[in-house]
Motif scaffolding. Sequence first.
Motif, PDB file in Angstrom:
ATOM      1  N   SER A 129       0.926  33.668  31.003  1.00  0.00           N
ATOM      2  CA  SER A 129       0.656  34.759  29.948  1.00  0.00           C
ATOM      3  C   SER A 129       1.624  35.801  29.863  1.00  0.00           C
ATOM      4  O   SER A 129       2.055  36.241  29.121  1.00  0.00           O
TER       5      SER A 129
ATOM      6  N   MET B  26       5.012  34.560  28.446  1.00  0.00           N
ATOM      7  CA  MET B  26       4.770  34.392  27.096  1.00  0.00           C
ATOM      8  C   MET B  26       4.593  35.478  26.230  1.00  0.00           C
ATOM      9  O   MET B  26       5.303  35.630  25.233  1.00  0.00           O
TER      10      MET B  26
ATOM     11  N   ALA C 156       6.743  31.676  20.796  1.00  0.00           N
ATOM     12  CA  ALA C 156       5.311  31.748  21.854  1.00  0.00           C
ATOM     13  C   ALA C 156       4.741  30.109  21.718  1.00  0.00           C
ATOM     14  O   ALA C 156       4.297  29.488  22.773  1.00  0.00           O
TER      15      ALA C 156
ATOM     16  N   PHE D  97       7.248  27.740  23.096  1.00  0.00           N
ATOM     17  CA  PHE D  97       7.153  27.638  24.369  1.00  0.00           C
ATOM     18  C   PHE D  97       5.948  27.000  25.113  1.00  0.00           C
ATOM     19  O   PHE D  97       6.206  26.111  26.092  1.00  0.00           O
ATOM     20  N   HIS D  98       4.863  27.319  24.657  1.00  0.00           N
ATOM     21  CA  HIS D  98       3.521  26.654  25.050  1.00  0.00           C
ATOM     22  C   HIS D  98       3.654  25.143  24.923  1.00  0.00           C
ATOM     23  O   HIS D  98       3.346  24.346  25.875  1.00  0.00           O
TER      24      HIS D  98
END
Length: 109
Positions: free
Chosen positions: A45, A48, A62, A65-66
């Motif tokens: 977290s 991110m 984001a 990326f996740h």
Amino acid sequence: MLFRSGAVWALWHLPLFFFPGTVHAQVGAGSAWFMLFLGQVVAMSVVMAWLFDRTHRSTLGAILFHFAANLAYGLAALDVDGQRVATGLWVVAAGVLLVGARGWGGYRK
């Protein structure tokens, strides 16, 4: 603030450990893998949030990326030892960002 959002994100992922058929449910809540996963979520977290901030608050960045992290974990199928290494790498990455970004994310040096 960053660690609170990480804790909320970890809570958001907790139901995965109770849905039959998920990898998370197979390893079970309370296992070593579970604890490492929660540590990774908190560290991720931070990474991110930094990425979100550095991409001019791009939600797409984001999300991608996740997605990439989930894809990598799915392909790697890490056991507990692999989870330990991955957690350590995420914690180091988060620490480097917090120390190197001086003042970013409410962190003061």
